[in-house]
Design a protein around this motif. Structure first.
Motif, PDB file in Angstrom:
ATOM      1  N   ALA A  64       0.832  -1.204   0.000  1.00 52.60           N
ATOM      2  CA  ALA A  64       0.000   0.000   0.000  1.00 52.60           C
ATOM      3  C   ALA A  64       0.865   1.252   0.000  1.00 52.60           C
ATOM      4  O   ALA A  64       0.580   2.227  -0.707  1.00 52.60           O
ATOM      5  CB  ALA A  64      -0.929   0.000   1.216  1.00 52.60           C
ATOM      6  N   ALA A  65       1.942   1.228   0.782  1.00 51.46           N
ATOM      7  CA  ALA A  65       2.851   2.378   0.832  1.00 51.46           C
ATOM      8  C   ALA A  65       3.496   2.613  -0.531  1.00 51.46           C
ATOM      9  O   ALA A  65       3.696   3.760  -0.954  1.00 51.46           O
ATOM     10  CB  ALA A  65       3.921   2.147   1.895  1.00 51.46           C
ATOM     11  N   ARG A  66       3.804   1.530  -1.234  1.00 54.03           N
ATOM     12  CA  ARG A  66       4.420   1.649  -2.563  1.00 54.03           C
ATOM     13  C   ARG A  66       3.446   2.305  -3.545  1.00 54.03           C
ATOM     14  O   ARG A  66       3.841   3.166  -4.344  1.00 54.03           O
ATOM     15  CB  ARG A  66       4.831   0.263  -3.059  1.00 54.03           C
ATOM     16  CG  ARG A  66       5.444   0.269  -4.456  1.00 54.03           C
ATOM     17  CD  ARG A  66       5.896  -1.112  -4.870  1.00 54.03           C
ATOM     18  NE  ARG A  66       6.937  -1.599  -3.977  1.00 54.03           N
ATOM     19  CZ  ARG A  66       6.798  -2.645  -3.176  1.00 54.03           C
ATOM     20  NH1 ARG A  66       5.661  -3.319  -3.150  1.00 54.03           N
ATOM     21  NH2 ARG A  66       7.791  -3.025  -2.397  1.00 54.03           N
ATOM     22  N   ILE A  67       2.190   1.892  -3.494  1.00 52.61           N
ATOM     23  CA  ILE A  67       1.192   2.475  -4.395  1.00 52.61           C
ATOM     24  C   ILE A  67       1.001   3.958  -4.084  1.00 52.61           C
ATOM     25  O   ILE A  67       0.922   4.794  -4.992  1.00 52.61           O
ATOM     26  CB  ILE A  67      -0.141   1.708  -4.275  1.00 52.61           C
ATOM     27  CG1 ILE A  67       0.021   0.292  -4.854  1.00 52.61           C
ATOM     28  CG2 ILE A  67      -1.260   2.454  -4.993  1.00 52.61           C
ATOM     29  CD1 ILE A  67      -1.194  -0.597  -4.663  1.00 52.61           C
ATOM     30  N   ARG A  68       0.934   4.296  -2.801  1.00 52.46           N
ATOM     31  CA  ARG A  68       0.788   5.706  -2.424  1.00 52.46           C
ATOM     32  C   ARG A  68       1.977   6.526  -2.930  1.00 52.46           C
ATOM     33  O   ARG A  68       1.812   7.659  -3.401  1.00 52.46           O
ATOM     34  CB  ARG A  68       0.693   5.835  -0.901  1.00 52.46           C
ATOM     35  CG  ARG A  68      -0.580   5.274  -0.288  1.00 52.46           C
ATOM     36  CD  ARG A  68      -0.697   5.684   1.168  1.00 52.46           C
ATOM     37  NE  ARG A  68      -1.778   4.972   1.834  1.00 52.46           N
ATOM     38  CZ  ARG A  68      -1.601   3.925   2.631  1.00 52.46           C
ATOM     39  NH1 ARG A  68      -0.373   3.466   2.862  1.00 52.46           N
ATOM     40  NH2 ARG A  68      -2.631   3.333   3.203  1.00 52.46           N
ATOM     41  N   LYS A  69       3.159   5.956  -2.820  1.00 49.13           N
ATOM     42  CA  LYS A  69       4.363   6.665  -3.260  1.00 49.13           C
ATOM     43  C   LYS A  69       4.328   6.905  -4.765  1.00 49.13           C
ATOM     44  O   LYS A  69       4.717   7.977  -5.245  1.00 49.13           O
ATOM     45  CB  LYS A  69       5.610   5.851  -2.877  1.00 49.13           C
ATOM     46  CG  LYS A  69       6.914   6.603  -3.036  1.00 49.13           C
ATOM     47  CD  LYS A  69       8.069   5.806  -2.447  1.00 49.13           C
ATOM     48  CE  LYS A  69       9.370   6.590  -2.530  1.00 49.13           C
ATOM     49  NZ  LYS A  69      10.510   5.829  -1.939  1.00 49.13           N
ATOM     50  N   PHE A  70       3.851   5.919  -5.509  1.00 50.27           N
ATOM     51  CA  PHE A  70       3.735   6.082  -6.963  1.00 50.27           C
ATOM     52  C   PHE A  70       2.744   7.189  -7.293  1.00 50.27           C
ATOM     53  O   PHE A  70       3.030   8.062  -8.129  1.00 50.27           O
ATOM     54  CB  PHE A  70       3.288   4.769  -7.610  1.00 50.27           C
ATOM     55  CG  PHE A  70       3.051   4.888  -9.098  1.00 50.27           C
ATOM     56  CD1 PHE A  70       4.064   4.598  -9.998  1.00 50.27           C
ATOM     57  CD2 PHE A  70       1.818   5.308  -9.589  1.00 50.27           C
ATOM     58  CE1 PHE A  70       3.855   4.724 -11.366  1.00 50.27           C
ATOM     59  CE2 PHE A  70       1.596   5.436 -10.955  1.00 50.27           C
ATOM     60  CZ  PHE A  70       2.617   5.144 -11.846  1.00 50.27           C
TER      61      PHE A  70
END
Length: 239
Positions: A226-232
């Motif tokens: 989830a953190a990776r998607i938010r960062k993208f």
């Protein structure tokens, strides 16, 4: 006699604390080498052992026999703080994340993988869409949603590809015609590799970008996908 015994125990606390401290980076290197199960076991031993030794050092300091060794016990206890802090932070955060590892911005129609399967080992987590997992993710990460943009589909695709590359993801599928990007992304410390699918579509309202991030190993991702998607999404919108 008692003084000699107490000194020996204090020294052993120090020796073991150093051992636990050394185990932590060895465990990280073991995970990054691919032996993630053995590495995580070592990491758990290092963290748990450090915690036990810190508690032991504090308890021993309460006994009159060990009070003359107070400074030595405190110094040895300091060696156990890193592992203890890691363990406490992990335990404190466990309740914040559901035990899942497949996260998407579109729970109703998650992006599919096609090239990722050949990149994942035989023991990797399945890429099959599990409705129960997707529903759990929907409830746990309700802030994740389709990214909408007024860019044309070609412009959005180019920007999505550039964003993935800027984030350091290893893009192994670049298919403009299909509107799909697939890439491998690694976690910062342990180096766990996860797979990300980016789907770019359009309709009369504009262009839509959806992501799906799936861990290759492990049951719970502790919020990493989830953190990776938010960062993208943040990086894309800031371009």
């Amino acid at each position: 006699m008692h003084e000699k015994t107490s000194s020996k125990l204090v020294n052993w606390v120090g020796y073991l604390a150093i051992t636990m401290l050394v185990i932590l980076p060895i465990a990280v290197l073991t995970v990054r080498s691919g032996a993630w199960q053995q590495g995580l076991m070592l990491f758990a031993i290092g963290c748990l052992g450090s915690t036990i030794l810190l508690v032991l050092a504090l308890v021993l300091g309460l006994f009159p026999l060990y009070r003359p060794h107070g400074n030595a016990l405190r110094r040895r206890g300091l060696l156990a703080i890193p592992g203890t802090a890691i363990l406490l932070s992990m335990v404190a955060g466990m309740g914040d994340y559901p035990p899942i590892h497949d996260i998407t911005t579109d729970p109703d129609n998650p992006p599919a993988f096609s090239a990722a399967q050949s990149k994942r080992g035989n023991d990797a987590n399945s890429l099959r869409i599990d409705p129960e997992v997707i529903e759990t993710a929907r409830q746990a990460y309700s802030d994740l949603a389709t990214l909408e943009t007024h860019l044309s589909i070609d412009e959005a695709y180019a920007q999505a590809l550039a964003t993935a590359q800027d984030l350091g993801w290893d893009v192994y599928r670049d298919d403009l015609n299909a509107g799909y990007i697939e890439a491998a992304a690694s976690t910062a410390i342990m180096g766990f590799t996860d797979d990300v699918a980016i789907r770019i579509t359009s309709n009369e309202a504009g262009t839509m970008i959806d992501l799906r991030s799936v861990s290759r190993v492990g049951r719970s991702d502790l919020g990493a996908n989830a953190a990776r998607i938010r960062k993208f999404i943040q990086a894309f919108t800031q371009q």
